[in-house]
Design an enzyme around this catalytic site. Structure first.
Site, mmCIF file in Angstrom:
data_model
loop_
_atom_site.group_PDB
_atom_site.id
_atom_site.type_symbol
_atom_site.label_atom_id
_atom_site.label_comp_id
_atom_site.label_asym_id
_atom_site.label_seq_id
_atom_site.Cartn_x
_atom_site.Cartn_y
_atom_site.Cartn_z
ATOM 1 N N SER A 122 0.952 7.567 -1.616
ATOM 2 C CA SER A 122 1.301 6.788 -2.807
ATOM 3 C C SER A 122 0.922 7.550 -4.060
ATOM 4 O O SER A 122 -0.075 8.287 -4.071
ATOM 5 C CB SER A 122 0.542 5.452 -2.804
ATOM 6 O OG SER A 122 0.762 4.760 -4.028
ATOM 7 N N TYR A 173 -7.182 1.072 -2.229
ATOM 8 C CA TYR A 173 -5.899 1.559 -1.686
ATOM 9 C C TYR A 173 -5.649 2.987 -2.167
ATOM 10 O O TYR A 173 -5.275 3.869 -1.376
ATOM 11 C CB TYR A 173 -4.791 0.622 -2.156
ATOM 12 C CG TYR A 173 -3.370 1.081 -1.919
ATOM 13 C CD1 TYR A 173 -2.768 0.949 -0.669
ATOM 14 C CD2 TYR A 173 -2.602 1.617 -2.965
ATOM 15 C CE1 TYR A 173 -1.457 1.350 -0.464
ATOM 16 C CE2 TYR A 173 -1.293 2.018 -2.770
ATOM 17 C CZ TYR A 173 -0.725 1.877 -1.525
ATOM 18 O OH TYR A 173 0.579 2.272 -1.327
HETATM 19 P P1 NAP Z 1 6.221 -3.358 3.200
HETATM 20 O O1 NAP Z 1 7.589 -3.668 2.705
HETATM 21 O O2 NAP Z 1 5.086 -4.281 2.882
HETATM 22 O O3 NAP Z 1 6.296 -3.122 4.776
HETATM 23 C C1 NAP Z 1 5.120 -2.796 5.466
HETATM 24 C C2 NAP Z 1 5.450 -2.457 6.896
HETATM 25 O O4 NAP Z 1 4.231 -2.049 7.545
HETATM 26 C C3 NAP Z 1 5.996 -3.613 7.687
HETATM 27 O O5 NAP Z 1 6.938 -3.119 8.612
HETATM 28 C C4 NAP Z 1 4.757 -4.150 8.420
HETATM 29 O O6 NAP Z 1 5.074 -4.826 9.624
HETATM 30 C C5 NAP Z 1 4.031 -2.861 8.704
HETATM 31 N N1 NAP Z 1 2.604 -2.987 8.941
HETATM 32 C C6 NAP Z 1 1.662 -3.586 8.163
HETATM 33 N N2 NAP Z 1 0.451 -3.471 8.732
HETATM 34 C C7 NAP Z 1 0.621 -2.777 9.886
HETATM 35 C C8 NAP Z 1 -0.244 -2.340 10.922
HETATM 36 N N3 NAP Z 1 -1.557 -2.619 10.897
HETATM 37 N N4 NAP Z 1 0.291 -1.671 11.973
HETATM 38 C C9 NAP Z 1 1.623 -1.406 12.025
HETATM 39 N N5 NAP Z 1 2.486 -1.790 11.074
HETATM 40 C C10 NAP Z 1 1.988 -2.472 10.019
HETATM 41 O O7 NAP Z 1 5.732 -1.915 2.668
HETATM 42 P P2 NAP Z 1 6.537 -0.735 1.906
HETATM 43 O O8 NAP Z 1 6.523 -1.028 0.457
HETATM 44 O O9 NAP Z 1 7.800 -0.434 2.609
HETATM 45 O O10 NAP Z 1 5.469 0.447 2.113
HETATM 46 C C11 NAP Z 1 5.615 1.430 3.126
HETATM 47 C C12 NAP Z 1 4.623 2.541 2.836
HETATM 48 O O11 NAP Z 1 4.884 3.068 1.530
HETATM 49 C C13 NAP Z 1 3.157 2.093 2.820
HETATM 50 O O12 NAP Z 1 2.355 3.089 3.388
HETATM 51 C C14 NAP Z 1 2.864 1.933 1.340
HETATM 52 O O13 NAP Z 1 1.485 2.087 1.052
HETATM 53 C C15 NAP Z 1 3.693 3.054 0.760
HETATM 54 N N6 NAP Z 1 4.021 2.892 -0.649
HETATM 55 C C16 NAP Z 1 4.815 1.869 -1.070
HETATM 56 C C17 NAP Z 1 5.096 1.758 -2.432
HETATM 57 C C18 NAP Z 1 5.986 0.660 -2.984
HETATM 58 O O14 NAP Z 1 6.070 0.527 -4.215
HETATM 59 N N7 NAP Z 1 6.655 -0.125 -2.169
HETATM 60 C C19 NAP Z 1 4.576 2.667 -3.339
HETATM 61 C C20 NAP Z 1 3.765 3.688 -2.868
HETATM 62 C C21 NAP Z 1 3.506 3.792 -1.515
HETATM 63 P P3 NAP Z 1 5.050 -6.473 9.700
HETATM 64 O O15 NAP Z 1 6.152 -6.943 8.791
HETATM 65 O O16 NAP Z 1 5.279 -6.793 11.123
HETATM 66 O O17 NAP Z 1 3.691 -6.875 9.192
#
Ligand code: NAP
Length: 252
Positions: free
Chosen positions: A143, A157
């Protein structure tokens, strides 16, 4: 499935779902990992199947050793592992450091850091030429917070993602001679459910106007970078983490 099997942790929603669909389009068999939302994971697999690809939903909490073992066993049953996208990640509600408790910190590091490292270790055992494998690629999703620090919201985080950035460098060097490339992507503000899970569903839209490119990013824009890092086009790239932020956080 001519490119082997890739595991996408947290592949059921957001960036992981976009990555899973794109990976299947590019010829990988995809393990779509999730923890709680099986319907979302099955919907991703249905999307993949509708386009002629192969996807399988597998429940596993990446912070639980036995679950990680089972996740990789499921991949073994599908075919030879050639890729891992360590995408599963969580934030907590906005708080200052003095209000964090140990339970929050343990969850933050268990999923974002320990899960990433546990999964990478399993992938190395399968892909490294030192273990008889034929090589592969690992991409860690971190991130922009790792650089920005996320003051007043989730410094925990940010620190966890900073640890993953260091891990990317260390593992890349450890396995560079064993056919495995290890890289990262550092997303900025991306339109997914993660903001709602941090208690602030409007965060992305609210921040958009102040971003260098005045809009949020899409999950597919991050997935495109991940799939490039996994591809032969990135064959001499290892230990790199690419900012996919529309310019946010790139200045030192
Ligand atoms: P999201 O929409 O909240 O989706 C999270 C995913 O992770 C879901 O598939 C969830 O499954 C799964 N998950 C959560 N806890 C888990 C665990 N303990 N074991 C296995 N799977 C787990 O998140 P996102 O925004 O797509 O983020 C994806 C990645 O990008 C993350 O690493 C996040 O930190 C990073 N990121 C995101 C952003 C942003 O703005 N969106 C920015 C920077 C970095 P369930 O639905 O079954 O819980």
């Amino acid at each position: 499935m001519d490119k082997g099997v890739v595991i996408v942790t947290g592949g059921s929603r957001g960036i992981g779902a976009a990555t899973a669909v794109l990976a299947a389009d590019r010829g990988y068999g995809v393990i779509v990992n999730y923890t709680s939302n099986s319907a979302a994971a099955e919907a991703v697999c249905a999307d993949i199947a509708a386009k002629g690809g192969v996807g399988r939903a597998v429940r596993a909490d990446v912070s639980v050793q036995a679950d990680v073992d089972a996740l990789f066993a499921a991949a073994d049953a599908m075919g030879p592992l050639t890729g891992l996208v360590n995408n599963a990640g969580v934030v907590d509600v906005a708080a200052r450091v003095e209000d964090f408790d140990l339970a929050r910190l343990q969850r933050m590091f268990a999923i974002n850091v320990f899960g990433t490292i546990l999964c990478a270790g399993q992938a190395v055992k399968r892909m490294s030429t030192a273990y008889g494998g034929t090589g592969g690629s690992i991409v860690n999703v971190t991130s922009a917070a790792a650089k920005l620090g996320a003051p007043g919201t989730y410094v925990d985080y940010a620190a966890a993602k900073g640890a993953v950035d260091s891990f990317t460098v260390g593992l890349a060097l450890e396995v560079a001679g064993e056919g495995i490339r290890v890289n990262g992507v550092r997303p900025g503000i991306i339109e997914t459910d993660i903001h709602a899970s941090g208690g602030d569903p409007d965060r992305a839209a609210r921040m958009a106007v102040d971003l260098p490119m005045p809009r949020v990013g899409t999950a597919t824009e991050v997935a495109n970078a991940i799939l490039w890092l996994m591809s032969p086009e990135a064959s001499y790239t290892t230990g790199s983490t690419i900012d996919v932020t529309g310019g946010r956080g790139i200045a030192p």
